[in-house]
Design an enzyme around this catalytic site. Structure first.
Site, mmCIF file in Angstrom:
data_model
loop_
_atom_site.group_PDB
_atom_site.id
_atom_site.type_symbol
_atom_site.label_atom_id
_atom_site.label_comp_id
_atom_site.label_asym_id
_atom_site.label_seq_id
_atom_site.Cartn_x
_atom_site.Cartn_y
_atom_site.Cartn_z
ATOM 1 N N CYS A 1 62.935 34.664 44.555
ATOM 2 C CA CYS A 1 62.032 35.812 44.482
ATOM 3 C C CYS A 1 62.714 37.031 43.883
ATOM 4 O O CYS A 1 62.196 37.654 42.961
ATOM 5 C CB CYS A 1 61.490 36.145 45.862
ATOM 6 S SG CYS A 1 60.389 37.578 45.855
ATOM 7 N N CYS B 1 59.604 36.608 41.751
ATOM 8 C CA CYS B 1 58.597 37.646 41.978
ATOM 9 C C CYS B 1 58.981 39.021 41.452
ATOM 10 O O CYS B 1 58.193 39.677 40.766
ATOM 11 C CB CYS B 1 58.290 37.788 43.471
ATOM 12 S SG CYS B 1 58.300 36.265 44.414
ATOM 13 N N LYS C 1 59.651 39.252 37.585
ATOM 14 C CA LYS C 1 58.358 38.940 36.961
ATOM 15 C C LYS C 1 57.414 40.128 37.067
ATOM 16 O O LYS C 1 56.760 40.496 36.084
ATOM 17 C CB LYS C 1 57.738 37.716 37.640
ATOM 18 C CG LYS C 1 56.349 37.358 37.116
ATOM 19 C CD LYS C 1 55.694 36.322 38.020
ATOM 20 C CE LYS C 1 55.351 36.911 39.377
ATOM 21 N NZ LYS C 1 54.728 35.918 40.287
ATOM 22 N N TYR D 1 49.926 29.487 38.541
ATOM 23 C CA TYR D 1 50.003 30.949 38.465
ATOM 24 C C TYR D 1 51.230 31.414 37.693
ATOM 25 O O TYR D 1 51.171 32.418 36.977
ATOM 26 C CB TYR D 1 49.942 31.573 39.864
ATOM 27 C CG TYR D 1 51.149 31.377 40.736
ATOM 28 C CD1 TYR D 1 52.184 32.302 40.745
ATOM 29 C CD2 TYR D 1 51.260 30.277 41.580
ATOM 30 C CE1 TYR D 1 53.295 32.135 41.551
ATOM 31 C CE2 TYR D 1 52.367 30.095 42.389
ATOM 32 C CZ TYR D 1 53.376 31.021 42.370
ATOM 33 O OH TYR D 1 54.474 30.857 43.167
ATOM 34 N N GLU E 1 50.709 33.685 34.450
ATOM 35 C CA GLU E 1 51.289 35.030 34.471
ATOM 36 C C GLU E 1 52.187 35.259 33.269
ATOM 37 O O GLU E 1 52.107 36.301 32.602
ATOM 38 C CB GLU E 1 52.079 35.223 35.768
ATOM 39 C CG GLU E 1 51.193 35.382 36.995
ATOM 40 C CD GLU E 1 51.964 35.378 38.290
ATOM 41 O OE1 GLU E 1 51.430 35.858 39.305
ATOM 42 O OE2 GLU E 1 53.117 34.887 38.314
ATOM 43 N N HIS F 1 33.126 56.096 46.869
ATOM 44 C CA HIS F 1 32.558 56.178 45.526
ATOM 45 C C HIS F 1 33.224 57.298 44.723
ATOM 46 O O HIS F 1 33.527 58.352 45.285
ATOM 47 C CB HIS F 1 31.054 56.450 45.633
ATOM 48 C CG HIS F 1 30.364 56.502 44.313
ATOM 49 N ND1 HIS F 1 30.071 55.368 43.595
ATOM 50 C CD2 HIS F 1 29.914 57.558 43.589
ATOM 51 C CE1 HIS F 1 29.463 55.718 42.476
ATOM 52 N NE2 HIS F 1 29.350 57.052 42.447
ATOM 53 N N GLU G 1 34.224 49.519 46.142
ATOM 54 C CA GLU G 1 32.992 49.766 46.894
ATOM 55 C C GLU G 1 32.014 48.608 46.776
ATOM 56 O O GLU G 1 31.145 48.418 47.632
ATOM 57 C CB GLU G 1 32.336 51.069 46.442
ATOM 58 C CG GLU G 1 31.774 51.055 45.028
ATOM 59 C CD GLU G 1 31.138 52.385 44.648
ATOM 60 O OE1 GLU G 1 30.169 52.784 45.317
ATOM 61 O OE2 GLU G 1 31.636 53.029 43.700
#
Length: 452
Positions: free
Chosen positions: A43, A48, A51, A178, A182, A435, A440
């Site tokens: 990682c 991770c 990356k 993934y 990625e 908002h 939302e």
């Protein structure tokens, strides 16, 4: 019997470091840890963290274009890969140092060496030094898998992508998970002409079908050549680069071929086979709910067990192990509800059941929307956001949430909290919308788009 250590950890990645730190720092155990490479594991050093920094870097060209649309007089320039790589390496050095200091401050003794298990209570370092330990924890992670095809030595993996001397002009990414998706987006954002080959029908297998289709379409719209149903037969060295001969009959030349076709548990050669530790079909160490192997004194956490191969999972498994064995607090990590994010462009955030899995389990309602978000719409982009809630028709609980949007990883982390608490669709409906935001939409979808 007296032991040199209460716990000896093999592997200095996220799971091993957390287990060692908690066992020593929180519960007072005498802990040793062996790591043959850099502290921090996949990682921090080759996964991770670097990356995600590359993800950030790859997003600036689009941000510069958007800035012009918003009235800023800005000029884009050439991406300086050597400058970025040097800064990245300095950051990884800093993080490795932080990991080492964390272990030192907790009282863990670090051995910078490869280690193997000699017997249920003994480990041996590469130089022949042996230590006895009451408990042994295997946390050696996984390793990228490259299929045995002609020319495989011409390809690189995610381990090497961060250390390139220069960026290629043309790159092929092989794989549909993934990591592959990625890096296809990262390289494209950095100005590389990218093709992605995946032998399956759609990228990001295991994620919600509608969500992964949305990501694939967005990648295609950005100019990434996503080719599903396509695999590489062989790689050949050419005068101008590397030729990938594919199952679709093409033979295309690239400057770089990156294989991201999965990872295999890094469990062999540790001496475990001779001791009776059980292995699964993919070479993973078989453990029970307490991360204990068939040998009572030997435990394993993280990717080497091939349960759920994510850094936060390894950390929680390591923490639960330390609390259980050394803190007299029996703890089992629940692998049932795990939020995750895919850092493509746009990002995909997911928690809970996919629509397909939920439908197989019982009657459901699906609430979904797709729209052009305000920020990119103003800049003239055609980007679309997708948000989706999968709801049990019987209990009204929200079983899954899937978001494809900028910063989807940040959004899904927050959505995971109420879903983990058992929130119903009506709980979401009662929540006042903030908002104007993208998020939302999660609390304003009133009518299901389908039932099943």
């Amino acid at each position: 019997m007296s032991f040199d250590y209460d716990l000896f950890v093999i592997g200095g990645g996220s799971g091993g470091v957390r287990a060692a730190r908690v066992a020593a720092g929180d519960w007072g155990a005498k802990v040793g840890l062996a790591e043959e490479s850099r502290m921090g594991g996949t990682c921090v050093i080759r996964g991770c963290v670097p990356k995600k920094l590359m993800v950030f870097a790859s997003g600036f060209p689009e941000a510069i274009e958007d800035a012009r649309a918003y009235g800023w007089d800005v000029q884009g320039g050439r991406f300086d890969w050597p400058l970025f790589r040097a800064a990245l390496e300095r950051e990884l050095d800093r993080l490795e140092g932080a990991y080492r200091n964390t272990l030192k401050n907790a009282g863990v003794t670090v051995h910078d060496a490869r280690a193997r298990v000699v017997d249920p209570h003994c480990v041996e370092l590469a130089d022949g030094t042996r230590f006895s330990a009451k408990h042994i924890l295997i946390a050696t992670g996984g390793w990228p898998f490259v299929p045995d095809i002609p020319g495989r030595e011409l390809a690189i993996t995610s381990n090497e992508i961060f250390h390139l001397d220069e960026l290629p002009k043309r790159a092929l990414v092989v794989g549909g998970g993934y990591i592959a998706s990625e890096f296809a987006c990262i390289l494209h954002g950095l100005g590389v002409n990218v093709s992605q080959y995946y032998r399956g029908a759609q990228i990001l297998r295991g994620f919600d079908d509608e969500a992964r289709g949305h990501v694939a379409n967005a990648m295609l719209a950005r100019g990434i050549g996503v080719h599903c149903g396509t695999d590489v037969i062989r790689l050949e060295k050419s005068a101008g680069g590397i030729v990938a001969v594919a199952t679709d009959g093409t033979a295309q030349e690239f400057d770089l071929v990156l294989y991201a076709t999965g990872r295999v548990p890094n469990a062999r050669g540790l001496g475990l086979e001779e001791l009776g530790v059980a292995f699964g079909r993919q070479g993973e160490i078989v453990v029970d709910a307490w991360s204990q192997t068939a040998v009572p004194s030997i435990f394993a956490v993280g990717d080497v067990t091939n349960r759920v191969n994510l850094t936060p999972v390894a950390i929680r498994e390591g923490h639960a192990f330390a609390d259980t064995v050394f803190g007299a607090r029996p703890t089992r990590f629940d692998h049932g509800l795990i939020p995750s994010a895919v850092f493509t462009q746009p990002e995909l955030g997911s928690v809970g059941l996919t629509e397909e899995a939920a439908r197989a389990a019982g009657p459901i309602e699906v609430y979904a929307t797709s729209f052009r978000p305000m920020k990119s719409l103003f800049a003239g982009r055609q980007d679309r956001v997708m948000m989706k809630l999968v709801v049990s028709a019987e209990t009204r609980r929200v079983l899954g949430c899937h978001i494809v949007a900028p910063e989807a990883g940040e959004l899904i982390q927050l959505a995971a909290i109420p879903i983990g608490m058992g929130a119903t669709k009506e709980d979401f409906d009662r929540t006042l919308a903030v908002h104007p935001t993208m998020a939302e939409e999660l609390v304003t979808m009133r009518k299901p788009v389908r039932r099943g």
